[in-house]
Write a protein that holds these residues in place. Structure first.
Motif, mmCIF file in Angstrom:
data_model
loop_
_atom_site.group_PDB
_atom_site.id
_atom_site.type_symbol
_atom_site.label_atom_id
_atom_site.label_comp_id
_atom_site.label_asym_id
_atom_site.label_seq_id
_atom_site.Cartn_x
_atom_site.Cartn_y
_atom_site.Cartn_z
ATOM 1 N N VAL A 4 -2.557 -4.306 -1.602
ATOM 2 C CA VAL A 4 -1.587 -4.386 -2.698
ATOM 3 C C VAL A 4 -0.494 -3.359 -2.407
ATOM 4 C CG1 VAL A 4 -1.327 -4.365 -5.215
ATOM 5 C CG2 VAL A 4 -3.514 -5.027 -4.186
ATOM 6 N N GLY A 5 0.481 -3.794 -1.595
ATOM 7 C CA GLY A 5 1.557 -2.888 -1.157
ATOM 8 C C GLY A 5 1.131 -2.104 0.070
ATOM 9 N N ASN A 6 2.111 -1.521 0.741
ATOM 10 C CA ASN A 6 1.873 -0.689 1.918
ATOM 11 C C ASN A 6 2.729 0.569 1.798
ATOM 12 O OD1 ASN A 6 1.288 -0.158 4.957
ATOM 13 N ND2 ASN A 6 3.530 -0.150 4.837
ATOM 14 N N GLU A 7 2.134 1.708 2.025
ATOM 15 C CA GLU A 7 2.867 2.978 1.961
ATOM 16 C C GLU A 7 3.838 2.967 0.780
ATOM 17 O OE1 GLU A 7 4.299 4.244 5.853
ATOM 18 O OE2 GLU A 7 2.245 4.391 6.572
ATOM 19 N N SER A 8 3.292 2.736 -0.389
ATOM 20 C CA SER A 8 4.137 2.607 -1.589
ATOM 21 C C SER A 8 4.843 3.917 -1.914
ATOM 22 C CB SER A 8 3.293 2.130 -2.776
ATOM 23 O OG SER A 8 2.726 0.882 -2.436
ATOM 24 N N TRP A 9 4.392 5.011 -1.285
ATOM 25 C CA TRP A 9 5.070 6.307 -1.427
ATOM 26 C C TRP A 9 6.275 6.400 -0.498
ATOM 27 C CZ3 TRP A 9 4.471 7.527 3.592
ATOM 28 C CH2 TRP A 9 3.292 7.105 4.236
ATOM 29 N N GLY A 10 6.460 5.405 0.404
ATOM 30 C CA GLY A 10 7.534 5.464 1.394
ATOM 31 C C GLY A 10 8.238 4.118 1.491
ATOM 32 N N CYS A 11 8.153 3.480 2.676
ATOM 33 C CA CYS A 11 8.897 2.224 2.874
ATOM 34 C C CYS A 11 8.484 1.145 1.885
ATOM 35 C CB CYS A 11 8.732 1.733 4.312
ATOM 36 S SG CYS A 11 7.029 1.325 4.759
ATOM 37 N N GLY A 12 7.338 1.298 1.258
ATOM 38 C CA GLY A 12 6.876 0.294 0.296
ATOM 39 C C GLY A 12 7.453 0.475 -1.089
ATOM 40 N N GLY A 13 8.507 1.258 -1.251
ATOM 41 C CA GLY A 13 9.169 1.336 -2.549
ATOM 42 C C GLY A 13 9.523 2.733 -3.017
ATOM 43 N N ASN A 14 9.101 3.762 -2.279
ATOM 44 C CA ASN A 14 9.356 5.143 -2.709
ATOM 45 C C ASN A 14 8.896 5.387 -4.140
ATOM 46 O OD1 ASN A 14 10.503 6.224 -0.343
ATOM 47 N ND2 ASN A 14 12.385 5.110 -0.772
ATOM 48 N N PHE A 15 7.752 4.810 -4.492
ATOM 49 C CA PHE A 15 7.222 4.991 -5.845
ATOM 50 C C PHE A 15 6.594 6.374 -5.995
ATOM 51 C CE2 PHE A 15 6.681 0.295 -5.329
ATOM 52 C CZ PHE A 15 7.475 -0.111 -6.388
ATOM 53 N N THR A 16 6.550 6.861 -7.226
ATOM 54 C CA THR A 16 5.663 7.990 -7.509
ATOM 55 C C THR A 16 4.253 7.390 -7.665
ATOM 56 O OG1 THR A 16 5.829 7.780 -9.901
ATOM 57 C CG2 THR A 16 7.487 9.180 -8.814
ATOM 58 N N ALA A 17 3.238 8.250 -7.601
ATOM 59 C CA ALA A 17 1.864 7.752 -7.731
ATOM 60 C C ALA A 17 1.675 7.065 -9.088
ATOM 61 C CB ALA A 17 0.889 8.912 -7.574
ATOM 62 N N GLU A 18 2.328 7.611 -10.124
ATOM 63 C CA GLU A 18 2.185 7.033 -11.468
ATOM 64 C C GLU A 18 2.830 5.647 -11.516
ATOM 65 O OE1 GLU A 18 3.253 10.129 -10.875
ATOM 66 O OE2 GLU A 18 1.568 11.300 -11.675
ATOM 67 N N GLU A 19 4.017 5.544 -10.916
ATOM 68 C CA GLU A 19 4.697 4.230 -10.897
ATOM 69 C C GLU A 19 3.858 3.218 -10.119
ATOM 70 O OE1 GLU A 19 9.309 5.929 -10.920
ATOM 71 O OE2 GLU A 19 8.313 5.462 -9.028
ATOM 72 N N TYR A 20 3.297 3.669 -8.996
ATOM 73 C CA TYR A 20 2.506 2.738 -8.189
ATOM 74 C C TYR A 20 1.269 2.276 -8.967
ATOM 75 C CZ TYR A 20 -0.558 0.770 -4.687
ATOM 76 O OH TYR A 20 -1.414 -0.085 -4.023
ATOM 77 N N ALA A 21 0.669 3.192 -9.726
ATOM 78 C CA ALA A 21 -0.512 2.815 -10.510
ATOM 79 C C ALA A 21 -0.168 1.703 -11.500
ATOM 80 C CB ALA A 21 -1.063 4.035 -11.248
ATOM 81 N N VAL A 22 1.019 1.792 -12.098
ATOM 82 C CA VAL A 22 1.443 0.758 -13.056
ATOM 83 C C VAL A 22 1.632 -0.575 -12.315
ATOM 84 C CG1 VAL A 22 3.328 0.052 -14.599
ATOM 85 C CG2 VAL A 22 2.492 2.425 -14.627
ATOM 86 N N GLU A 23 2.309 -0.502 -11.160
ATOM 87 C CA GLU A 23 2.526 -1.732 -10.376
ATOM 88 C C GLU A 23 1.190 -2.328 -9.944
ATOM 89 O OE1 GLU A 23 5.380 -3.362 -9.834
ATOM 90 O OE2 GLU A 23 6.243 -1.855 -11.164
ATOM 91 N N PHE A 24 0.283 -1.458 -9.513
ATOM 92 C CA PHE A 24 -1.020 -1.925 -9.046
ATOM 93 C C PHE A 24 -1.720 -2.691 -10.173
ATOM 94 C CE2 PHE A 24 -5.558 -1.623 -8.395
ATOM 95 C CZ PHE A 24 -5.691 -1.962 -7.065
ATOM 96 N N ARG A 25 -1.646 -2.147 -11.387
ATOM 97 C CA ARG A 25 -2.299 -2.830 -12.522
ATOM 98 C C ARG A 25 -1.641 -4.166 -12.794
ATOM 99 N NH1 ARG A 25 -2.776 2.087 -15.588
ATOM 100 N NH2 ARG A 25 -1.113 1.349 -16.932
ATOM 101 N N ARG A 26 -0.292 -4.187 -12.735
ATOM 102 C CA ARG A 26 0.434 -5.435 -12.995
ATOM 103 C C ARG A 26 0.017 -6.507 -11.962
ATOM 104 N NH1 ARG A 26 5.523 -5.189 -14.845
ATOM 105 N NH2 ARG A 26 6.119 -3.443 -13.521
ATOM 106 N N PHE A 27 -0.103 -6.098 -10.703
ATOM 107 C CA PHE A 27 -0.432 -7.047 -9.645
ATOM 108 C C PHE A 27 -1.879 -7.536 -9.725
ATOM 109 C CE2 PHE A 27 2.690 -7.714 -6.117
ATOM 110 C CZ PHE A 27 3.793 -7.203 -6.793
ATOM 111 N N THR A 28 -2.755 -6.685 -10.238
ATOM 112 C CA THR A 28 -4.174 -7.013 -10.082
ATOM 113 C C THR A 28 -4.898 -7.309 -11.397
ATOM 114 O OG1 THR A 28 -4.803 -4.679 -10.181
ATOM 115 C CG2 THR A 28 -4.302 -5.581 -7.998
ATOM 116 N N ALA A 29 -4.176 -7.245 -12.532
ATOM 117 C CA ALA A 29 -4.845 -7.444 -13.820
ATOM 118 C C ALA A 29 -5.495 -8.825 -13.880
ATOM 119 C CB ALA A 29 -3.858 -7.269 -14.956
ATOM 120 N N TRP A 30 -4.857 -9.804 -13.242
ATOM 121 C CA TRP A 30 -5.493 -11.125 -13.129
ATOM 122 C C TRP A 30 -5.238 -11.664 -11.744
ATOM 123 C CZ3 TRP A 30 -3.829 -16.067 -11.882
ATOM 124 C CH2 TRP A 30 -4.812 -17.075 -12.027
ATOM 125 N N THR A 31 -6.311 -12.037 -11.063
ATOM 126 C CA THR A 31 -6.168 -12.668 -9.748
ATOM 127 C C THR A 31 -7.177 -13.802 -9.694
ATOM 128 O OG1 THR A 31 -7.619 -10.903 -8.968
ATOM 129 C CG2 THR A 31 -5.320 -10.760 -8.292
#
Ligand code: AHR
Length: 543
Positions: free
Chosen positions: A207-234
């Motif tokens: 679910v994303g790659n190096e989200s702290w860098g080339c994968g979006g420059n997210f903060t860990a908190e932002e990535y956690a939100v994205e991770f939940r959005r992507f995986t809440a239902w699969t």
């Protein structure tokens, strides 16, 4: 380009110091102290649309004169099958967060041509052609072609989803395309039109790659939100999905802590693996590390650079320990395992096997020792590490292969994978090493490294003990004692060369390869002389 390097290497070899004394070392293997089963997925690979990894490296096309199976380079398939690849990660890397999987579906002639993520890389060789598939991807290698590479070599596919530039819905749709039952959905029919009627049953999803860098420059908190959005239902379609989160850059504990804290509860429930990336940068003591500056040559290294690369590799052990500790604060049962889904050496540009091989680099005995050292660490932490993926399979970073047009060569790293293959699925055993450390000049100070690296595993009555001598110039006399079992017979296979800078090339593809070696067995004790900068596998039959 390789020719020039081969010449320079042999010239440089003349300046190596002579062998000094050979210190005694001892390895104790505890049959009664299993650490955990070595997951076959620890021997995983990574394939990105980067330079000549996919086009030329793996995909030559069905109409090519180069021997192929449905467009996949046959020499690579054959060599890869032999090392039992348990899993292959694709399509990136940084490329993954720019990739639309739909581009790789439909008839080849109708697939769109897209600009590759790496088009503006500063590391392109000056002579590289810039209008080829490396930069303008024809998408002939898409999901079904990748899954065939896996199926043909016995590997499980691991797909890395785009979290930076596609919505979560595209992630679920990719799962639908891969796993929905034959004929059930529009995307299952698309898959059938692409040549695969039956579900591909893909289990591993990044679910994303190096989200702290080339994968979006997210903060860990932002990535956690994205991770939940992507995986809440699969959708599952009866396949157990193993989701892998974008973990830290090396041992960044803050990234892990802040993600686990924010993703918490339901979010963590979806996580199977935490994907840490750890490269061994080829830099000398204390210099800045980054992609573009200060890295040393893959071949023409001196003593400090030789040891510094191995020291960086050795840091993998503290990374595993400390990441595991942080993960345990939020997941005390340790349901989530580590997936080190990018690791390996990273040298300066200049030894590419051919100009289009962006981030391609030579691979010497130093890289072989680094690979063995890394596997020994993964074995020692078999209960923590569920998967690893060396970067990358062919023509890029610490490759197993060089492949260009009709030329093909195996690297020393390939031979380590082959020698270590019996460890897959076996029980890792606790192993104690007693040997003097290596001290070397590091900048203005002194660096220290263990002299030997070793790990052992048991599969029924077959004990496999691997030993690497990290010393650049001195051999080591090693004594191996097996506690709780009696060695009946021992065979040794060694990867060694008179010069640690030795490597293979298209012109000299067999300069470095494993050879049978001599180990003695007397009164239940194995004695072996471990050449400098070498890797050895001892196969011991227990009586
Ligand atoms: O392996 C090359 C690159 O290194 C990958 O694309 C990226 O994930 C990492 O930084």
């Amino acid at each position: 380009m390789m020719k020039r390097r081969s010449f320079l290497t042999s010239a440089a070899a003349l300046s190596l110091p002579l062998r000094a004394q050979e210190p005694a070392a001892r390895i104790d293997v505890m049959i009664g102290e299993p650490v955990g089963r070595i997951a076959p997925e620890v021997y995983g690979h990574f394939v990105e649309h980067l330079g000549a990894v996919v086009y030329d490296g793996i995909w030559v096309g069905e109409k090519s004169k180069i021997a192929n199976e449905r467009g996949l380079r046959k020499a690579l398939l054959d060599a890869l099958r032999a090392v039992k690849p348990a899993v292959i990660r694709w399509p990136g890397g940084c490329f993954a967060d720019q990739y639309d999987w739909r581009d790789g579906t439909g008839p080849h002639a109708q697939r769109p041509v897209r600009t590759n993520f790496w088009v503006d890389s500063r590391e392109w060789a000056k002579q590289a052609r810039r209008d080829g598939p490396e930069n303008f991807d024809p998408n002939h290698f898409g999901t079904v072609e990748f899954v065939r590479l896996c199926r043909e070599t016995g590997a499980a596919p691991y797909l890395a989803a785009n979290l930076r530039s596609l919505p979560a819905q595209d992630f679920w749709r990719w799962i639908e395309y891969c796993n929905s039952p034959a004929g059930s959905t529009t995307l299952a029919r698309q898959r059938e039109a692409d040549g695969e009627r039956e579900p591909l049953n893909v289990s591993y999803w990044g679910v994303g790659n190096e989200s702290w860098g080339c994968g979006g420059n997210f903060t860990a908190e932002e990535y956690a939100v994205e991770f939940r959005r992507f995986t809440a239902w699969t959708p599952s379609y009866g396949v157990r999905l193993a989701l892998i989160g974008s973990g830290p850059n090396s041992d960044n504990r803050a990234w892990t802590r802040r993600f686990f804290e924010r993703a918490g509860g339901a979010g963590l429930g979806k996580l199977w693996g935490w994907g840490a990336h750890h490269y061994s940068w080829n830099v000398s003591g204390g210099r800045t590390r980054n992609w573009f500056e200060g890295k040393g040559d893959a071949v023409l290294y001196q003593e400090e650079q030789y040891y510094e690369l191995l020291r960086e590799g050795n840091d993998m052990e503290s990374l595993i320990r400390s990441q595991w500790g942080v993960m345990g604060e939020y997941d005390p049962q340790h349901r989530v395992k580590l997936a080190i889904d990018e690791w390996g050496s990273w040298h300066a540009p200049g030894t590419e096997p051919f100009p289009e091989a962006l981030l391609g680099q030579q691979n010497t005995m130093r890289d072989a020792v680094l690979a063995a050292l890394s596997f020994d660490i993964f074995h020692r932490h078999a209960e923590k590490v569920a998967m690893t993926n060396i970067a990358q399979l062919v023509n890029c970073l610490q490759s197993l292969f060089f492949a260009h047009e009709d030329k093909f060569a195996l690297t020393p790293t390939y031979h380590v994978f082959a020698m270590y293959a019996p460890h897959q699925g076996a029980q890792a055993l606790r192993t104690e090493i007693a040997a003097p450390s290596i001290s070397y000049r590091r900048g203005e100070g002194t660096g220290m490294l263990p002299r030997l690296s070793s790990s052992a595993s048991l599969d029924d009555k077959r004990l496999t003990v691997c030993v690497s001598n990290l010393h650049m110039t001195e051999a080591a006399e090693v004594e191996i004692r097996v506690h709780g079992g009696r060695p009946g017979k021992v065979e040794a296979l060694a990867l060694a060369a008179p010069d640690p800078r030795a490597h293979n090339s298209f012109e000299a593809p067999r300069s470095v390869e494993p050879r049978a070696a001599k180990a003695e067995l007397a009164a239940g004790v194995v004695r072996y002389r471990c050449p400098a900068a070498s890797v050895t596998r001892l196969t011991v039959e227990l009586g």
